[in-house]
Scaffold this motif. Structure first.
Motif, short mmCIF file in Angstrom:
data_model
loop_
_atom_site.label_atom_id
_atom_site.label_comp_id
_atom_site.label_asym_id
_atom_site.label_seq_id
_atom_site.Cartn_x
_atom_site.Cartn_y
_atom_site.Cartn_z
N UNK A 121 0.64 -1.26 0.02
CA UNK A 121 0.00 -0.08 0.09
C UNK A 121 0.73 1.43 0.02
N UNK A 122 2.09 1.23 0.59
CA UNK A 122 2.86 2.51 0.76
C UNK A 122 3.87 2.26 -0.44
N UNK A 123 4.87 1.39 -0.38
CA UNK A 123 6.12 1.16 -1.23
C UNK A 123 5.67 0.91 -2.59
N UNK A 124 4.59 0.59 -3.05
CA UNK A 124 3.91 0.31 -4.31
C UNK A 124 3.12 1.65 -4.95
N UNK A 125 3.31 2.62 -4.29
CA UNK A 125 2.68 3.86 -4.79
C UNK A 125 3.77 4.78 -5.29
N UNK A 127 5.42 8.47 -7.16
CA UNK A 127 5.28 9.93 -6.66
C UNK A 127 4.44 11.00 -7.41
N UNK A 128 3.59 10.18 -8.40
CA UNK A 128 2.73 10.95 -8.96
C UNK A 128 1.60 11.22 -8.12
N UNK A 129 1.16 12.74 -8.13
CA UNK A 129 0.09 13.30 -7.37
C UNK A 129 -1.35 12.63 -7.63
N UNK A 130 -1.51 12.36 -8.94
CA UNK A 130 -2.92 12.19 -9.44
C UNK A 130 -3.34 10.69 -9.92
N UNK A 131 -2.01 9.90 -9.96
CA UNK A 131 -2.17 8.47 -10.63
C UNK A 131 -1.17 7.59 -9.82
N UNK A 132 -1.33 6.19 -10.23
CA UNK A 132 -0.06 5.41 -9.49
C UNK A 132 0.05 4.56 -10.56
N UNK A 133 1.38 4.64 -11.12
CA UNK A 133 1.86 4.00 -12.30
C UNK A 133 0.98 3.99 -13.65
N UNK A 134 0.65 5.34 -13.69
CA UNK A 134 -0.30 5.56 -14.92
C UNK A 134 -1.72 5.59 -14.88
N UNK A 135 -2.12 4.70 -13.89
CA UNK A 135 -3.63 4.50 -13.41
C UNK A 135 -4.16 5.73 -12.61
N UNK A 136 -5.18 6.57 -13.39
CA UNK A 136 -5.40 7.80 -12.73
C UNK A 136 -6.37 7.25 -11.57
N UNK A 137 -6.27 8.10 -10.25
CA UNK A 137 -6.84 8.00 -9.44
C UNK A 137 -8.36 8.34 -9.50
N UNK A 138 -8.63 9.23 -10.21
CA UNK A 138 -10.22 9.35 -10.44
C UNK A 138 -11.03 8.24 -11.13
N UNK A 140 -10.53 5.10 -10.15
CA UNK A 140 -10.49 4.41 -8.99
C UNK A 140 -11.70 4.56 -7.88
N UNK A 141 -12.22 3.50 -7.03
CA UNK A 141 -12.78 3.80 -5.98
C UNK A 141 -12.06 4.55 -4.93
N UNK A 142 -12.27 5.45 -4.23
CA UNK A 142 -11.46 6.17 -3.20
C UNK A 142 -10.73 5.08 -2.25
N UNK A 143 -9.34 5.23 -1.97
CA UNK A 143 -8.82 4.44 -0.88
C UNK A 143 -8.02 5.48 -0.19
N UNK A 144 -7.66 5.20 1.07
CA UNK A 144 -6.82 5.83 2.09
C UNK A 144 -5.39 6.15 1.50
N UNK A 145 -5.03 5.02 0.58
CA UNK A 145 -3.35 4.91 0.23
C UNK A 145 -3.39 5.72 -0.94
N UNK A 146 -4.38 6.17 -1.63
CA UNK A 146 -4.12 6.97 -2.92
C UNK A 146 -3.52 8.05 -2.52
N UNK A 147 -2.12 8.20 -2.59
CA UNK A 147 -1.18 9.58 -2.28
C UNK A 147 -0.15 9.39 -3.33
N UNK A 148 0.62 10.50 -3.28
CA UNK A 148 1.76 10.96 -3.98
C UNK A 148 2.86 10.02 -3.88
N UNK A 149 2.73 9.07 -2.66
CA UNK A 149 3.74 8.29 -2.25
C UNK A 149 4.59 8.85 -1.19
N UNK A 150 4.64 10.22 -0.96
CA UNK A 150 5.06 10.91 0.16
C UNK A 150 4.18 11.31 1.10
#
Length: 200
Positions: A121-125, A127-138, A140-150
């Motif tokens: 949940x943390x090390x697999x996130x 640094x992008x603020x609006x996506x994770x490895x190219x998959x946009x957070x918008x 996805x269903x909201x999750x607490x670990x949707x962060x910019x990795x920092x």
């Protein structure tokens, strides 16, 4: 030369306005009731009502300034772009990955994750603020670990893919508009349904 008048010393600044911010685990600083409001300046101290905030203002005033400075520093750190990690080294655990082993790579920020860090949940996130490895957070269903990795949480629009199971209409805003993350004109979730804690 600074001149402090007697009135300035005796008449305290008024408390900052309250902002409603629902959270299932917050309790009032004064009376320990459920606290749907937070101080709009420090965004840390929680209250159940403006009355409790006024009662606590003489205590909270100094810590409020400290929390504001800490929030500014945290924001600066979270928004500063990290340096790109060296190729062939997992950004999550710093392990060097040898020949024949795969690293997940974010093309935007350069974050690399090995097989054990990628599902974390943390090390697999990345640094992008609006996506994770190219998959946009918008999308996805909201999750607490949707962060910019920092530590900076994603707080933008949400219009998750339904995969054949549509969400109830009352979860969406009444009219279509452009998503503030991807720009797609669609119906987006109401603010209360963007909160990751609603989904637990």
């Amino acid at each position: 030369m600074v001149i402090i008048t007697l009135a300035a010393m005796l008449i305290p600044d008024p408390p900052h306005p309250l902002e409603e911010e629902r959270c299932g685990f917050a309790f009032c600083e004064v009376c320990n009731k459920e606290a749907p409001y937070t101080c709009s300046a420090c965004r840390t101290t929680r209250y159940c009502s403006p009355r409790c905030q006024s009662t606590n203002w003489h205590v909270h005033r100094q810590s409020c300034k400290t929390h504001q400075k800490l929030n500014e520093m945290s924001t600066r750190i979270a928004m500063s772009p990290p340096k790109r990690p060296p190729l062939g080294q997992c950004t999550g655990c710093n392990a060097k990955v040898g020949e024949g082993r795969r690293l997940a790579l974010c093309k935007d920020c350069g974050y690399q994750a090995c097989g054990s860090c990628e599902p974390h949940y943390s090390r697999g996130t990345c640094y992008c603020p609006n996506s994770n490895f190219g998959k946009k957070y918008c999308l996805m269903e909201p999750r607490w670990y949707h962060t910019n990795g920092r530590g900076r949480a994603y707080s933008g629009d949400r219009h998750p893919e339904t995969h054949g199971q549509p969400y109830p209409n009352e979860m969406y805003e009444p009219t279509k508009r452009a998503c503030d993350n991807c720009g797609l004109v669609t119906k987006v979730f109401k603010k209360e349904y963007r909160d990751p804690w609603v989904w637990h």
